[in-house]
Design an enzyme around this catalytic site. Structure first.
Site, short mmCIF file in Angstrom:
data_model
loop_
_atom_site.label_atom_id
_atom_site.label_comp_id
_atom_site.label_asym_id
_atom_site.label_seq_id
_atom_site.Cartn_x
_atom_site.Cartn_y
_atom_site.Cartn_z
N HIS A 71 0.85 -1.19 0.00
CA HIS A 71 0.00 0.00 0.00
C HIS A 71 0.88 1.24 0.00
O HIS A 71 1.45 1.63 1.04
CB HIS A 71 -0.93 -0.05 1.23
CG HIS A 71 -1.86 1.11 1.34
ND1 HIS A 71 -2.32 1.58 2.54
CD2 HIS A 71 -2.43 1.89 0.39
CE1 HIS A 71 -3.12 2.60 2.32
NE2 HIS A 71 -3.19 2.81 1.03
N GLU A 99 3.00 0.52 3.24
CA GLU A 99 2.39 -0.40 4.21
C GLU A 99 2.36 -1.80 3.59
O GLU A 99 1.81 -1.98 2.50
CB GLU A 99 0.98 0.10 4.49
CG GLU A 99 0.22 -0.61 5.56
CD GLU A 99 -1.01 0.24 5.99
OE1 GLU A 99 -1.80 0.67 5.11
OE2 GLU A 99 -1.15 0.49 7.20
N1 3HC Z 1 6.38 14.24 -7.97
C1 3HC Z 1 7.56 14.81 -7.68
N2 3HC Z 1 7.71 15.74 -6.71
C2 3HC Z 1 6.59 16.11 -6.04
C3 3HC Z 1 5.33 15.57 -6.31
C4 3HC Z 1 5.24 14.60 -7.32
N3 3HC Z 1 4.10 13.97 -7.64
N4 3HC Z 1 4.44 16.13 -5.46
C5 3HC Z 1 5.12 16.99 -4.69
N5 3HC Z 1 6.42 16.98 -5.04
C6 3HC Z 1 7.52 17.71 -4.42
C7 3HC Z 1 7.54 19.17 -4.76
O1 3HC Z 1 8.25 19.41 -5.96
C8 3HC Z 1 8.25 19.78 -3.56
O2 3HC Z 1 9.64 19.63 -3.66
P1 3HC Z 1 10.63 20.68 -2.90
O3 3HC Z 1 10.17 20.79 -1.48
O4 3HC Z 1 11.97 20.08 -3.03
O5 3HC Z 1 10.45 21.95 -3.67
C9 3HC Z 1 7.82 18.89 -2.44
O6 3HC Z 1 7.34 17.66 -3.00
C10 3HC Z 1 6.75 19.55 -1.66
O7 3HC Z 1 5.70 19.90 -2.55
P2 3HC Z 1 4.96 21.32 -2.56
O8 3HC Z 1 5.92 22.40 -2.18
O9 3HC Z 1 4.21 21.43 -3.84
O10 3HC Z 1 3.86 21.20 -1.48
P3 3HC Z 1 3.97 20.75 -0.01
O11 3HC Z 1 5.18 21.26 0.66
O12 3HC Z 1 2.63 21.01 0.56
O13 3HC Z 1 4.16 19.16 -0.10
C11 3HC Z 1 3.14 17.07 -0.04
C12 3HC Z 1 3.27 18.38 -0.78
C13 3HC Z 1 4.44 16.26 -0.18
C14 3HC Z 1 2.01 16.34 -0.73
C15 3HC Z 1 2.90 17.35 1.48
O14 3HC Z 1 1.91 18.34 1.64
C16 3HC Z 1 2.46 16.13 2.22
O15 3HC Z 1 3.27 15.31 2.61
N6 3HC Z 1 1.13 16.00 2.44
C17 3HC Z 1 0.55 14.84 3.09
C18 3HC Z 1 0.41 13.75 2.08
C19 3HC Z 1 -0.16 12.51 2.69
O16 3HC Z 1 -0.56 12.44 3.84
N7 3HC Z 1 -0.22 11.47 1.85
C20 3HC Z 1 -0.81 10.21 2.25
C21 3HC Z 1 -2.26 10.25 1.95
S1 3HC Z 1 -3.05 8.75 2.42
C22 3HC Z 1 -2.76 7.72 1.15
O17 3HC Z 1 -2.13 8.02 0.17
C23 3HC Z 1 -3.38 6.36 1.28
C24 3HC Z 1 -4.47 6.13 0.29
O18 3HC Z 1 -4.85 4.78 0.38
C25 3HC Z 1 -5.67 7.02 0.51
#
Ligand code: 3HC
Length: 286
Positions: free
Chosen positions: A143, A155
């Protein structure tokens, strides 16, 4: 079962957000990848997302290789038979049990007998999916978290019949992709979604019941508990349809404390699914 050292080709079923992310991290780790979806359009969109993501990572020096070289290791297809060459398959199709069982029955026919079949399901039973095959001991949950290229964790979910060496293999494969793992039993929602979904739904209910403005609910949880996103932002990020599906599965299995928030349902009915449609709890520009 094949050893990790015997894995050259990773098959991925599904080119959506999770499937293309898994294909990307597998190719980045050096594997050849065959990514399959049912329509060419979905495959192309998945490949486009991979290009964008690799470019982002390359622009900050986070890749050891040229993005083009990584991308060249990923072949897109609509033909499930193309997964016949896979040494391992990770399924990330839609979260519907009937679809997953059909896919696993087909994978059981198409792939060699000693190929591990993993599912990226977020809440569905690994054991029920595995029972569509004649190799339940080789079926496991892997996961991944969204966005797959950025999130550090995976996971590992152990089905009723999953063999111990397959569990060890799953941890080792995830580690080879640069991910850390934790292990969960095949109980609804495993660790992450069992805890995350009620958190999100409670955030939505708090908003709906006027506890605070949506931005303050998100700010409160971020500043108050040091999470990167508050519940409403995270719901938009994951997709409200995904939140609703996962919550409905948990509700059916675990009872009323998992009831999906009314506002999540209403937004899904309206087609406001979060970031991917440009509108959920918040609006997103181009
Ligand atoms: N590919 C490459 N790089 C990416 C990316 C992608 N798809 N998405 C984000 N990034 C990079 C950005 O380029 C940025 O890099 P930098 O810091 O070096 O400039 C970094 O990640 C941070 O992105 P942003 O500045 O655009 O935005 P944030 O600082 O808000 O970070 C995030 C975005 C990493 C998504 C952060 O907000 C985060 O960790 N959020 C929580 C995500 C989470 O909880 N995910 C799990 C969800 S539950 C799940 O998936 C389970 C499912 O079954 C539902």
């Amino acid at each position: 079962m094949r050893e990790l050292s015997d894995i050259d080709v990773v098959g991925v079923v599904g080119a959506g957000t999770m499937g293309n992310g898994i294909a990307q991290v597998a190719a980045t780790a050096g594997y050849e990848v065959v990514m399959r979806d049912i329509e060419r359009e979905y495959v192309e969109r998945g490949l486009g997302s991979i290009d964008d993501s690799l470019d982002r990572l390359a622009s900050k020096g986070a890749l050891d290789e040229d993005p083009g070289a990584i991308r060249d290791r990923i072949a897109g297809t609509t033909d499930l038979d193309d997964l016949a060459t896979a040494d391992l398959v990770v399924e990330a199709a839609v979260e519907e049990m009937d679809v997953k069982r059909d896919v696993f029955a087909d994978l059981d026919d198409v792939t060699d007998d000693d190929v591990v079949l993993a599912t990226n399901t977020s809440t569905l039973s690994i054991t029920t999916i595995a029972s569509a095959t004649d190799r339940a001991s080789d079926v496991i949950g892997l996961h991944f978290m969204n966005p797959v290229p950025v999130m550090d964790g995976v996971e590992v979910v152990v089905g009723e019949r999953t063999a111990d060496p397959v569990v060890e293999f799953a941890h080792a494969f995830a580690a080879d992709l640069g991910k850390e793992t934790w292990e969960a039993d095949d109980k609804p929602g495993f660790v992450t979604n069992r805890i995350l979904m009620p958190w999100i739904n409670e955030g939505v209910r708090a908003f709906d019941e006027g506890v605070a403005d949506k931005a303050d609910i998100d700010r409160g949880m971020k500043l108050g508990t040091n999470v990167p996103m508050g519940p409403l932002e995270l719901a938009d990020h994951i997709g409200l349809d995904v939140v609703l599906d996962a919550s409905e599965t948990l509700h059916a299995e675990l009872g009323d404390r998992y009831k999906p928030a009314y506002l999540v349902k209403r937004k899904v009915e309206a087609g406001d699914l979060g970031k991917k449609t440009g509108r959920g709890f918040y609006e997103y520009g181009e």
